[in-house]
Design an enzyme around this catalytic site. Structure first.
Site, PDB file in Angstrom:
ATOM      1  N   CYS A  68      -0.503   3.387 -10.514  1.00  0.00           N
ATOM      2  CA  CYS A  68      -1.473   2.375  -9.615  1.00  0.00           C
ATOM      3  C   CYS A  68      -2.721   2.738  -9.982  1.00  0.00           C
ATOM      4  O   CYS A  68      -3.593   1.974 -10.276  1.00  0.00           O
ATOM      5  CB  CYS A  68      -1.203   2.614  -8.171  1.00  0.00           C
ATOM      6  SG  CYS A  68       0.453   2.106  -7.808  1.00  0.00           S
ATOM      7  N   PHE A 121       0.825  -1.197  -0.013  1.00  0.00           N
ATOM      8  CA  PHE A 121      -0.113   0.006  -0.163  1.00  0.00           C
ATOM      9  C   PHE A 121       0.876   1.247   0.018  1.00  0.00           C
ATOM     10  O   PHE A 121       0.379   2.359   0.236  1.00  0.00           O
ATOM     11  CB  PHE A 121      -0.925  -0.221   1.166  1.00  0.00           C
ATOM     12  CG  PHE A 121      -2.026  -0.983   1.354  1.00  0.00           C
ATOM     13  CD1 PHE A 121      -3.125  -1.024   0.568  1.00  0.00           C
ATOM     14  CD2 PHE A 121      -1.639  -2.322   1.980  1.00  0.00           C
ATOM     15  CE1 PHE A 121      -3.884  -2.144   0.402  1.00  0.00           C
ATOM     16  CE2 PHE A 121      -2.697  -3.415   1.838  1.00  0.00           C
ATOM     17  CZ  PHE A 121      -3.705  -3.235   0.973  1.00  0.00           C
TER      18      PHE A 121
HETATM   19  N1  LIG Z   1       4.490   2.255  -7.521  1.00  0.00           N
HETATM   20  C1  LIG Z   1       3.604   2.023  -6.424  1.00  0.00           C
HETATM   21  O1  LIG Z   1       3.371   3.032  -5.846  1.00  0.00           O
HETATM   22  C2  LIG Z   1       2.934   0.686  -6.089  1.00  0.00           C
HETATM   23  C3  LIG Z   1       2.172   0.718  -4.772  1.00  0.00           C
HETATM   24  C4  LIG Z   1       1.712  -0.523  -4.475  1.00  0.00           C
HETATM   25  C5  LIG Z   1       1.700  -1.579  -5.361  1.00  0.00           C
HETATM   26  N2  LIG Z   1       2.213  -1.561  -6.464  1.00  0.00           N
HETATM   27  C6  LIG Z   1       2.219  -2.717  -7.514  1.00  0.00           C
HETATM   28  O2  LIG Z   1       3.500  -3.205  -7.111  1.00  0.00           O
HETATM   29  C7  LIG Z   1       4.014  -3.789  -8.748  1.00  0.00           C
HETATM   30  C8  LIG Z   1       5.190  -3.335  -8.782  1.00  0.00           C
HETATM   31  O3  LIG Z   1       5.009  -1.793  -9.042  1.00  0.00           O
HETATM   32  P1  LIG Z   1       6.327  -0.814  -9.200  1.00  0.00           P
HETATM   33  O4  LIG Z   1       5.762   0.458  -9.046  1.00  0.00           O
HETATM   34  O5  LIG Z   1       7.456  -1.450  -8.385  1.00  0.00           O
HETATM   35  O6  LIG Z   1       6.927  -1.287 -10.789  1.00  0.00           O
HETATM   36  P2  LIG Z   1       8.324  -0.992 -11.538  1.00  0.00           P
HETATM   37  O7  LIG Z   1       7.938  -0.965 -12.780  1.00  0.00           O
HETATM   38  O8  LIG Z   1       8.866   0.205 -10.901  1.00  0.00           O
HETATM   39  O9  LIG Z   1       9.287  -2.205 -10.982  1.00  0.00           O
HETATM   40  C9  LIG Z   1       8.973  -3.485 -11.750  1.00  0.00           C
HETATM   41  C10 LIG Z   1      10.370  -4.064 -11.381  1.00  0.00           C
HETATM   42  O10 LIG Z   1      10.227  -5.652 -12.061  1.00  0.00           O
HETATM   43  C11 LIG Z   1      11.226  -5.866 -12.716  1.00  0.00           C
HETATM   44  N3  LIG Z   1      11.244  -6.795 -13.764  1.00  0.00           N
HETATM   45  C12 LIG Z   1      10.654  -7.100 -14.739  1.00  0.00           C
HETATM   46  N4  LIG Z   1      10.621  -7.923 -15.457  1.00  0.00           N
HETATM   47  C13 LIG Z   1      11.355  -9.008 -14.517  1.00  0.00           C
HETATM   48  C14 LIG Z   1      11.927 -10.389 -14.538  1.00  0.00           C
HETATM   49  N5  LIG Z   1      11.372 -10.965 -15.787  1.00  0.00           N
HETATM   50  N6  LIG Z   1      12.666 -10.680 -13.422  1.00  0.00           N
HETATM   51  C15 LIG Z   1      12.893 -10.076 -12.657  1.00  0.00           C
HETATM   52  N7  LIG Z   1      12.517  -8.652 -12.394  1.00  0.00           N
HETATM   53  C16 LIG Z   1      11.651  -8.205 -13.562  1.00  0.00           C
HETATM   54  C17 LIG Z   1      11.755  -4.656 -13.426  1.00  0.00           C
HETATM   55  O11 LIG Z   1      13.172  -4.619 -13.674  1.00  0.00           O
HETATM   56  C18 LIG Z   1      11.450  -3.786 -12.117  1.00  0.00           C
HETATM   57  O12 LIG Z   1      12.530  -3.689 -11.364  1.00  0.00           O
HETATM   58  C19 LIG Z   1       2.829  -3.538  -9.518  1.00  0.00           C
HETATM   59  O13 LIG Z   1       1.888  -4.429  -9.626  1.00  0.00           O
HETATM   60  C20 LIG Z   1       1.974  -2.345  -8.812  1.00  0.00           C
HETATM   61  O14 LIG Z   1       0.843  -2.197  -9.229  1.00  0.00           O
HETATM   62  C21 LIG Z   1       3.109  -0.324  -6.749  1.00  0.00           C
END
Ligand SMILES: NC(=O)c1ccc[n+]([C@@H]2O[C@H](COP(=O)([O-])OP(=O)(O)OC[C@H]3O[C@@H](n4cnc5c(N)ncnc54)[C@H](O)[C@@H]3O)[C@@H](O)[C@H]2O)c1
Length: 448
Positions: free
Chosen positions: A272, A164
């Site tokens: 998000c 969150f």
């Molecule tokens: N950003 C936010 O504020 C937030 C808050 C809560 C939940 N979320 C959720 O969390 C999840 C991630 O969000 P985020 O903002 O961190 O995304 P992001 O795009 O910043 O990070 C995604 C990560 O996944 C990695 N990745 C991609 N393919 C990969 C693979 N094959 N093997 C290993 N790593 C791999 C990327 O290199 C990157 O580091 C999403 O589902 C999002 O909805 C995000």
């Protein structure tokens, strides 16, 4: 505890650093060796206040290991968090789970069969995804194990542990959660996740996996609904001569409603709210739930940035022979982040540039990301007052602190016309009037 985090984006790297800060040993799995090398060297790759210091501290303490190797990480880990992206599928808005399923397959190929591991999605995933992750891991494990080996439920389990945090306050939010949600099928997984979260304050909600998955979508959709509601009231206020921030402040004083997330703006953005509203809409369409409320939330959000762009076109119209030059402060979807995914500011500058405006932009953290996305249709500057020099008007699109107490007299002396179009209501309209500005803000009367 020893844990593994897959993905080092806004969620993964913050979670890794915070868990490491509490003394846990954390393996972080990525797929780009050059990025992992930068993380080892203390570069968090993203802008998040306080993160670089935390990363360096835990690197120095030896509590963080960055690797592409699942086997090494999973050999030692009792909990694995999947933190990869789940972007919207163009056209349908469904969460694209390709990466979640791909990493699940690799987890199954490398999971240590001799100790119990909990695998949990911190990624925001539709209801049913964690069970699909379970199936994928099971199918990989069954290929590897001999018939005599322990049953699969003695080797691993899945749980949903949604995240969150808000970008810009990610470390604070992770350290001070309102609640920790654990969706699980078995007591061992619940106990292990409870133990890992022991140092954190906040309520604990232990529930089944579908409920935990839905809690995340319900939370983000309701937050987005509040924001769109506030922006709808702003549209009313602009037509009717009311003051939307004052209206919403009074509305939020009702304890049943609460004051948070009722700010008027140019619309919500980021990685998000837009995608999660779309994904819940897609789920509703699939399972036969009426999603007209969610559709309306999205429509108002689109109207919000378009309303701002229309105001600019009205206040600083393009004349036959001249295109106004606009100074722009702020591009990130909100303050304290470099994230521009679905940023309304980027939609606005793109629209204005396409309409023929010249734009000089400044953002403290997001300009490189914007340049990669839209290129040189706008002009980028490193200093906030340089964009203002000689511009016809100043557009404020992100609520960075450094804009809040800007030198207004200086702005007036640098602008060609004393015109500010403020999408974030940073200034007091009566003061702006006193200073001789035409001040166009959001959900309030224009003062001149
Ligand atoms: N950003 C936010 O504020 C937030 C808050 C809560 C939940 N979320 C959720 O969390 C999840 C991630 O969000 P985020 O903002 O961190 O995304 P992001 O795009 O910043 O990070 C995604 C990560 O996944 C990695 N990745 C991609 N393919 C990969 C693979 N094959 N093997 C290993 N790593 C791999 C990327 O290199 C990157 O580091 C999403 O589902 C999002 O909805 C995000």
């Amino acid at each position: 505890m020893t844990i593994t985090i897959i993905g080092h984006g806004y969620v993964g790297i913050v979670a890794a650093c915070v868990f490491a800060d509490f003394g846990n040993t954390v393996y972080v799995i990525g797929h780009t060796p050059a990025k992992l090398e930068r993380l080892r060297g203390g570069d968090p790759l993203i802008y998040e206040p306080g993160l670089a210091e935390m990363l360096k501290r835990n690197n120095t303490a030896g509590r963080l290991t960055f690797t592409t190797e699942y086997s090494e990480a999973l050999k030692h880990s009792s909990i694995v968090f999947i933190c990869v992206g789940t972007p919207p599928t163009p056209g349908t808005g469904e969460a694209d789970l390709t990466t979640v399923f791909k990493v699940s397959e690799t987890i199954g190929q490398n999971l240590n069969p001799d100790t119990f591991t909990v695998v949990s999605c911190k990624s925001t995933v539709p209801v049913g995804t964690n069970m699909k992750v379970k199936e994928i891991i099971e199918s990989q494990l069954s290929k590897r194990l001999s018939a005599q080996h322990a049953p699969l439920n003695a080797i691993f389990s899945v749980a949903s542990c949604p995240e969150f945090l808000r970008e810009g306050t990610g470390i604070h939010d992770t350290l001070n959660p309102d609640r920790i949600v654990i969706g699980a099928e078995d007591q061992t997984s619940i106990d292990m996740l409870m133990e890992l979260h022991k140092p954190f304050p906040g309520e604990r909600v232990v529930t089944n996996i579908p409920s935990a998955e839905l809690i995340k979508y319900a939370s983000n959709s309701l937050l987005a609904t509040k924001l769109s509601f506030a922006n709808m009231i702003a549209l009313f206020a602009e037509k009717l001569g009311a003051d939307a921030p004052q209206v919403l402040r009074a509305v939020g004083m009702d304890h049943r409603i609460g004051p948070k997330n009722l700010d008027v703006s140019i619309g919500y953005g980021g990685a998000c709210f837009p995608k999660d509203v779309q994904a819940l809409t897609a789920t509703g369409n699939q399972c036969g739930v009426n999603v007209s409320l969610l559709n309306a939330v999205e429509q108002v959000n689109e109207l919000s940035w378009k309303n701002y762009a229309d105001k600019v076109k009205k206040c600083a119209p393009i004349k036959l022979s001249t295109s106004p030059c606009l100074a722009v402060w702020g591009l990130a979807f909100k303050a304290n982040t470099d994230d521009i995914r679905f940023a309304p500011a980027v939609k606005i500058v793109t629209e204005l540039a396409k309409s023929g405006y010249k734009l000089k932009v400044y953002d403290p953290a997001a300009m490189e990301n914007v340049r990669k996305q839209i290129g040189d249709i706008i002009e980028y500057f490193d200093k906030q007052y340089d964009v203002v020099t000689g511009a016809d008007a100043l557009c404020i699109l992100t609520e960075w602190n450094e804009f809040r107490q800007a030198d207004l007299a200086k702005i007036k002396s640098l602008l060609k016309m004393p015109l500010i179009i403020d999408g974030r209501n940073l200034y007091d309209p009566s003061k702006m009037k006193e200073l001789g500005f035409t001040y166009v803000s959001t959900g309030r009367k224009t003062t001149t």
